[in-house]
Design a protein around this motif. Structure first.
Motif, mmCIF file in Angstrom:
data_model
loop_
_atom_site.group_PDB
_atom_site.id
_atom_site.type_symbol
_atom_site.label_atom_id
_atom_site.label_comp_id
_atom_site.label_asym_id
_atom_site.label_seq_id
_atom_site.Cartn_x
_atom_site.Cartn_y
_atom_site.Cartn_z
ATOM 1 N N UNK B 113 0.828 -1.200 0.000
ATOM 2 C CA UNK B 113 0.000 0.000 0.000
ATOM 3 C C UNK B 113 0.870 1.260 0.000
ATOM 4 N N UNK B 114 1.823 1.312 0.907
ATOM 5 C CA UNK B 114 2.651 2.513 1.047
ATOM 6 C C UNK B 114 3.440 2.783 -0.221
ATOM 7 N N UNK B 115 3.951 1.731 -0.826
ATOM 8 C CA UNK B 115 4.730 1.874 -2.054
ATOM 9 C C UNK B 115 3.886 2.474 -3.161
ATOM 10 N N UNK B 116 2.675 1.972 -3.309
ATOM 11 C CA UNK B 116 1.792 2.443 -4.371
ATOM 12 C C UNK B 116 1.453 3.916 -4.178
ATOM 13 N N UNK B 117 1.151 4.268 -2.941
ATOM 14 C CA UNK B 117 0.692 5.623 -2.662
ATOM 15 C C UNK B 117 1.849 6.628 -2.737
ATOM 16 N N UNK B 118 3.014 6.243 -2.207
ATOM 17 C CA UNK B 118 4.164 7.158 -2.209
ATOM 18 C C UNK B 118 4.690 7.368 -3.625
ATOM 19 N N UNK B 119 4.545 6.337 -4.469
ATOM 20 C CA UNK B 119 5.041 6.434 -5.834
ATOM 21 C C UNK B 119 4.112 7.296 -6.704
ATOM 22 N N UNK B 120 2.811 7.222 -6.389
ATOM 23 C CA UNK B 120 1.788 8.002 -7.111
ATOM 24 C C UNK B 120 1.908 7.905 -8.629
ATOM 25 N N UNK B 121 2.014 6.669 -9.103
ATOM 26 C CA UNK B 121 1.972 6.424 -10.549
ATOM 27 C C UNK B 121 0.604 6.900 -11.047
ATOM 28 N N UNK B 122 0.564 7.594 -12.179
ATOM 29 C CA UNK B 122 -0.733 8.106 -12.651
ATOM 30 C C UNK B 122 -1.769 7.007 -12.892
ATOM 31 N N UNK B 123 -1.325 5.769 -13.113
ATOM 32 C CA UNK B 123 -2.284 4.699 -13.397
ATOM 33 C C UNK B 123 -2.464 3.754 -12.204
ATOM 34 N N UNK B 124 -1.920 4.099 -11.048
ATOM 35 C CA UNK B 124 -2.048 3.210 -9.883
ATOM 36 C C UNK B 124 -3.474 3.265 -9.338
ATOM 37 N N UNK B 125 -3.901 2.172 -8.733
ATOM 38 C CA UNK B 125 -5.272 2.093 -8.222
ATOM 39 C C UNK B 125 -5.442 2.716 -6.833
ATOM 40 N N UNK B 126 -4.511 2.408 -5.922
ATOM 41 C CA UNK B 126 -4.703 2.847 -4.528
ATOM 42 C C UNK B 126 -4.932 4.354 -4.360
ATOM 43 N N UNK B 127 -4.210 5.217 -5.117
ATOM 44 C CA UNK B 127 -4.461 6.647 -4.919
ATOM 45 C C UNK B 127 -5.944 7.013 -5.078
ATOM 46 N N UNK B 128 -6.670 6.305 -5.949
ATOM 47 C CA UNK B 128 -8.100 6.600 -6.126
ATOM 48 C C UNK B 128 -8.873 6.299 -4.847
ATOM 49 N N UNK B 129 -8.509 5.223 -4.159
ATOM 50 C CA UNK B 129 -9.204 4.886 -2.913
ATOM 51 C C UNK B 129 -8.845 5.880 -1.811
ATOM 52 N N UNK B 130 -7.585 6.265 -1.752
ATOM 53 C CA UNK B 130 -7.141 7.210 -0.716
ATOM 54 C C UNK B 130 -7.887 8.531 -0.875
ATOM 55 N N UNK B 131 -7.944 9.024 -2.116
ATOM 56 C CA UNK B 131 -8.604 10.308 -2.368
ATOM 57 C C UNK B 131 -10.131 10.168 -2.285
ATOM 58 N N UNK B 180 -11.191 0.676 -16.215
ATOM 59 C CA UNK B 180 -11.053 0.123 -17.557
ATOM 60 C C UNK B 180 -9.577 -0.102 -17.782
ATOM 61 N N UNK B 181 -9.219 -1.374 -17.982
ATOM 62 C CA UNK B 181 -7.803 -1.706 -18.114
ATOM 63 C C UNK B 181 -7.334 -1.548 -19.552
ATOM 64 N N UNK B 182 -6.120 -1.071 -19.701
ATOM 65 C CA UNK B 182 -5.479 -1.146 -20.999
ATOM 66 C C UNK B 182 -5.372 -2.627 -21.348
ATOM 67 N N UNK B 183 -5.851 -3.020 -22.538
ATOM 68 C CA UNK B 183 -5.888 -4.450 -22.855
ATOM 69 C C UNK B 183 -4.500 -5.107 -22.853
ATOM 70 N N UNK B 184 -3.444 -4.347 -23.099
ATOM 71 C CA UNK B 184 -2.107 -4.948 -23.107
ATOM 72 C C UNK B 184 -1.416 -4.812 -21.766
ATOM 73 N N UNK B 185 -1.245 -3.600 -21.280
ATOM 74 C CA UNK B 185 -0.477 -3.418 -20.039
ATOM 75 C C UNK B 185 -1.304 -3.779 -18.812
ATOM 76 N N UNK B 186 -2.624 -3.750 -18.944
ATOM 77 C CA UNK B 186 -3.562 -4.040 -17.860
ATOM 78 C C UNK B 186 -3.604 -2.953 -16.794
ATOM 79 N N UNK B 187 -2.891 -1.856 -17.020
ATOM 80 C CA UNK B 187 -3.014 -0.717 -16.109
ATOM 81 C C UNK B 187 -4.314 0.025 -16.401
#
Ligand code: FES
Ligand code: FES
Lengths: 161, 270
Positions: B113-131, B180-187
């Motif tokens: 969780x911490x890694x995902x949120x601290x990294x704040x990748x534009x396509x990461x899922x957790x930031x959406x839940x946090x916000x 909606x996932x990118x069909x290839x990268x799944x992000x």
């Protein structure tokens, strides 16, 4: 150089490594366990899946330092006393491989999947294979093999109980 | 022999205190919190830290606990633990769902969780839940409200030497996440987290823009009437949305509406 120690397929190992070494390279090139494959550099293909403390991980996306002290199982560690693991056996019986490149990762993923979810249907299996790519696109028989293995392993347990 | 084409140092911290001391001594070091985004980024040399401090094994940061009507999750908790936690499923099923949709099973066994949120990748899922859930991020220095935490693409309010320790997610009356996932990268090409609370509705969008953000017109409409058709007349502006070979800004703007409707419908069914 750092020394790392862990158990690999039941054997204690201790080796000097460069800090930047990825687990998959450690297994393949230092321990010569080349059953674990590398199919991509984007963490997508799953041909590198091994078990760390019983859980499936992508060994191309971990540094060897992260598994210090851990218990690792690779495809080479599945067969016992010359007898294939039931999942390996099911891949053979169901023609679950074509070129075989993805197979070690598929099998390690399947063993982990069946451990977590003994009751598997085909949809769940396909879902669980999200992180494994078969370049030969032989998914149909891979799914059949995993389904067959899960059924047999469940049957085995019920009989044993 | 390594596939990472340049050398760097790796140290595994044995405690949070040790991680802080190491970070103070080597300010150029980067924290490794699971590495499921960082390591692929290093392979492509988009990041080249000279020193890694591994905090993914810190037991003191790996926990899930219920506190009042909030769920508090330690920063080193794996996605796999969150998706399977009976406490999370009971209090905020949408959060368990979201964790269960990150990457694939092998990635969920390692990513945190911490890694995902601290990294704040534009396509990461957790930031959406946090916000979306209006969570509070606790660090080694302070607590930060979700609205102040995500500041830009791969950017957060975290300062040098500051480590995320836990995140407190207040339970919502209803919530859901649709992506909606990118069909290839799944992000996520667009992921929308909708939460209905007694203080109104929050709608957080990830994947579509350079940074997770709130879709405030949707929040207003859904606060008035929590139903997918409340969004019928809302036009999401494509200005500033991501645009690449996978989809234009207009396409992503449309996806935001579609995912928001799906999330509201799922929240009503959940
Ligand atoms: S080599 Fe590990 S996911 Fe492709
Ligand atoms: S059998 Fe050839 S890649 Fe799967």
């Amino acid at each position: 150089m750092t020394t790392v120690s862990m158990t690999v397929n039941g054997k204690a190992v201790s080796e000097n490594v460069e800090d930047r070494t990825l687990l998959v390279y450690f297994l393949r090139e230092q321990l010569r366990l080349t059953g674990t494959h590398i199919g991509c550099d984007t963490s997508q293909c799953g041909s590198c899946v091994v078990h760390v403390n019983g859980r499936a991980v992508k060994s191309c996306t971990m540094f060897v330092g992260q598994v210090e002290g851990a218990d690792i199982t690779t495809i080479e560690g599945l067969a016992k006393d010359g007898k294939l693991h039931p999942v390996q056996e099911a891949f053979r019986e169901n023609h679950g491989l074509q070129c075989g490149f993805c197979t070690p990762g598929m099998i390690m993923t399947a063993v982990d999947m069946i451990r977590r979810k003994p009751e598997l249907d085909r949809d769940t299996i396909r879902h669980e294979l999200e992180g494994n790519i078969c370049r030969c696109t032989g998914y149909h028989n891979i799914v059949s093999a995993i389904e067959d293995a899960a059924n047999k392993m469940r049957g085995g347990k019920e009989k044993a109980a | 022999m390594s596939m990472i084409s340049y050398p760097f140092g790796y140290t595994r911290a044995k405690s949070l205190a040790e991680a802080q001391a190491l970070l103070a001594k080597t300010p150029e070091a980067k924290l490794l919190a699971g590495g499921q985004t960082l390591i692929p980024t290093m392979k492509m040399r988009l990041a080249q830290p000279s020193q890694l401090i591994d905090i993914s094994g810190l037991k003191e940061l790996s926990f899930i606990r219920v506190s009042g009507d909030a769920v508090v999750i330690g920063a080193a908790t794996r996605h796999f633990e969150v998706m399977n936690s009976a406490d999370v499923k009971r209090a905020i099923p949408a959060l368990a769902d979201l964790a269960g949709g990150i990457g694939d099973p092998a990635v969920r066994h390692v990513g945190t969780l911490g890694g995902s949120v601290a990294n704040n990748d534009p396509a990461a899922d957790y930031p959406a839940a946090v916000l979306g859930l209006n969570a509070t991020v606790k660090t080694t220095k302070r607590t930060i409200a979700a609205d102040d935490f995500f500041t830009g693409m791969f950017e957060t309010a975290l300062q040098d030497g500051e480590i995320v320790t836990e995140i407190s997610f207040p339970a919502a009356e209803r919530s859901a996440y649709a992506k909606f996932r990118n069909p290839a990268s799944r992000y996520a090409m667009a992921g929308v987290f909708v939460a209905k609370t007694k203080n109104g509705v929050r709608v957080a969008v990830t994947g579509a823009a350079p940074c997770v953000y709130r879709e405030t017109q949707m929040e207003k409409a859904l606060t008035a009437k929590f139903s997918p058709d409340a969004l019928a007349d809302i036009e999401v502006s494509p200005d500033g949305m991501n645009s690449d070979i996978h989809g234009s800004a207009e396409y992503r703007a449309n996806l935001v509406t579609v995912m928001a409707k799906r999330a509201v419908a799922a929240a009503l069914n959940g």
